[in-house]
Design a protein around this motif. Structure first.
Motif, short mmCIF file in Angstrom:
data_model
loop_
_atom_site.label_atom_id
_atom_site.label_comp_id
_atom_site.label_asym_id
_atom_site.label_seq_id
_atom_site.Cartn_x
_atom_site.Cartn_y
_atom_site.Cartn_z
N GLU A 1 21.95 -29.50 58.44
CA GLU A 1 22.61 -29.48 57.14
C GLU A 1 23.28 -30.82 56.85
O GLU A 1 23.26 -31.28 55.71
CB GLU A 1 23.64 -28.35 57.10
N GLU A 2 23.87 -31.46 57.86
CA GLU A 2 24.51 -32.75 57.66
C GLU A 2 23.48 -33.80 57.30
O GLU A 2 23.73 -34.68 56.48
CB GLU A 2 25.27 -33.16 58.91
N ASN A 3 22.29 -33.75 57.89
CA ASN A 3 21.23 -34.70 57.56
C ASN A 3 20.82 -34.55 56.10
O ASN A 3 20.55 -35.54 55.42
CB ASN A 3 20.03 -34.52 58.47
N LYS A 4 20.77 -33.33 55.59
CA LYS A 4 20.44 -33.12 54.18
C LYS A 4 21.52 -33.70 53.28
O LYS A 4 21.24 -34.27 52.24
CB LYS A 4 20.27 -31.63 53.89
N GLN A 5 22.78 -33.54 53.69
CA GLN A 5 23.88 -34.06 52.88
C GLN A 5 23.92 -35.58 52.91
O GLN A 5 24.36 -36.20 51.95
CB GLN A 5 25.21 -33.50 53.37
N LYS A 6 23.47 -36.19 53.98
CA LYS A 6 23.52 -37.65 54.09
C LYS A 6 22.52 -38.31 53.15
O LYS A 6 22.61 -39.49 52.89
CB LYS A 6 23.24 -38.09 55.53
N GLU A 7 21.56 -37.55 52.63
CA GLU A 7 20.57 -38.12 51.74
C GLU A 7 21.11 -38.36 50.34
O GLU A 7 20.43 -38.90 49.51
CB GLU A 7 19.34 -37.21 51.70
N GLU A 8 22.33 -37.96 50.09
CA GLU A 8 22.97 -38.20 48.81
C GLU A 8 24.10 -39.21 49.00
O GLU A 8 24.74 -39.25 50.04
CB GLU A 8 23.55 -36.90 48.26
N ASN A 9 24.32 -40.02 47.99
CA ASN A 9 25.43 -40.96 48.01
C ASN A 9 26.66 -40.23 47.48
O ASN A 9 26.78 -40.03 46.29
CB ASN A 9 25.11 -42.18 47.14
N LYS A 10 27.54 -39.82 48.40
CA LYS A 10 28.72 -39.05 48.00
C LYS A 10 29.98 -39.80 48.34
O LYS A 10 30.01 -40.61 49.25
CB LYS A 10 28.74 -37.69 48.71
N GLN A 11 31.03 -39.46 47.60
CA GLN A 11 32.34 -40.03 47.84
C GLN A 11 33.02 -39.27 48.96
O GLN A 11 33.11 -38.05 48.95
CB GLN A 11 33.19 -39.96 46.57
N ILE A 12 33.50 -40.01 49.96
CA ILE A 12 34.26 -39.43 51.06
C ILE A 12 35.61 -40.13 51.04
O ILE A 12 35.70 -41.31 51.37
CB ILE A 12 33.55 -39.62 52.41
N GLY A 13 36.64 -39.41 50.62
CA GLY A 13 37.96 -40.02 50.49
C GLY A 13 37.94 -41.01 49.34
O GLY A 13 37.68 -40.67 48.20
N ASP A 14 38.18 -42.28 49.65
CA ASP A 14 38.15 -43.32 48.61
C ASP A 14 36.94 -44.24 48.76
O ASP A 14 36.90 -45.30 48.15
CB ASP A 14 39.45 -44.14 48.65
N THR A 15 35.92 -43.83 49.53
CA THR A 15 34.77 -44.68 49.81
C THR A 15 33.47 -43.97 49.48
O THR A 15 33.31 -42.79 49.77
CB THR A 15 34.76 -45.09 51.29
N ILE A 16 32.55 -44.72 48.88
CA ILE A 16 31.19 -44.25 48.62
C ILE A 16 30.25 -45.14 49.42
O ILE A 16 30.27 -46.36 49.27
CB ILE A 16 30.82 -44.33 47.13
#
Length: 160
Positions: free
Chosen positions: A39-54
């Motif tokens: 599931e984490e590998n699928k989520q890594k395929e998107e450019n998402k904001q984590i905290g204050d960093t994309i």
């Protein structure tokens, strides 16, 4: 005496069965961790904001790095990190969800820790260095009403 002996034998057998149950629970948790990794590998395929960093790692079908971000009072600056492998021209755009707002590219930080800026909502700049670059997005301190809300960031790196 026979009762005590029988009691000890029963305790021994029950304790052995409990150890087997513990081993089974480990096997179940291993399969759960494998599912979580997928599931984490699928989520890594998107450019998402984590905290204050994309972290811009994946291009869309048009060859653009795109991500949705949120700027609020806690994260008044957003850092967009991307890797440049070849010299080229960077074209970056901020698209606020409200149409317009007090938001801009404040700075670009190059791999050698030099920087340039401020810019507007659009920036076109040559990238001559290989490595990790950082775009800093924030509001202009010289204008009123800082921007709070969602916006999209688009990066296009045209190779020379």
């Amino acid at each position: 005496m026979k009762n005590i002996l029988m009691l000890l034998i029963l305790i021994f057998f029950f304790s052995c069965q409990q150890k087997e149950n513990k081993n089974n629970s480990v096997a179940i948790s291993d399969t759960i961790s494998v599912k979580k990794e997928k599931e984490e590998n699928k989520q890594k395929e998107e450019n998402k904001q984590i905290g204050d960093t994309i972290f811009m790692n994946f291009k869309n079908e048009k060859g653009l790095f795109t991500a949705e971000a949120l700027m609020d009072s806690i994260h008044s600056k957003i850092y967009v990190k991307f890797k440049n492998e070849d010299p080229g021209q960077l074209k970056a755009t901020i698209i606020p969800s409200t149409g317009k707002g007090n938001i801009r590219f404040n700075q670009i930080i190059f791999p050698d820790k030099s920087s340039d800026g401020p810019f507007g909502m659009d920036v076109e700049i040559p990238l001559k260095q290989k490595g990790n670059h950082i775009l800093v997005i924030g509001h202009s301190l010289m204008a009123d009403n800082p921007f709070w809300g969602k916006f999209n960031v688009q990066l296009e790196n045209k190779k020379e």
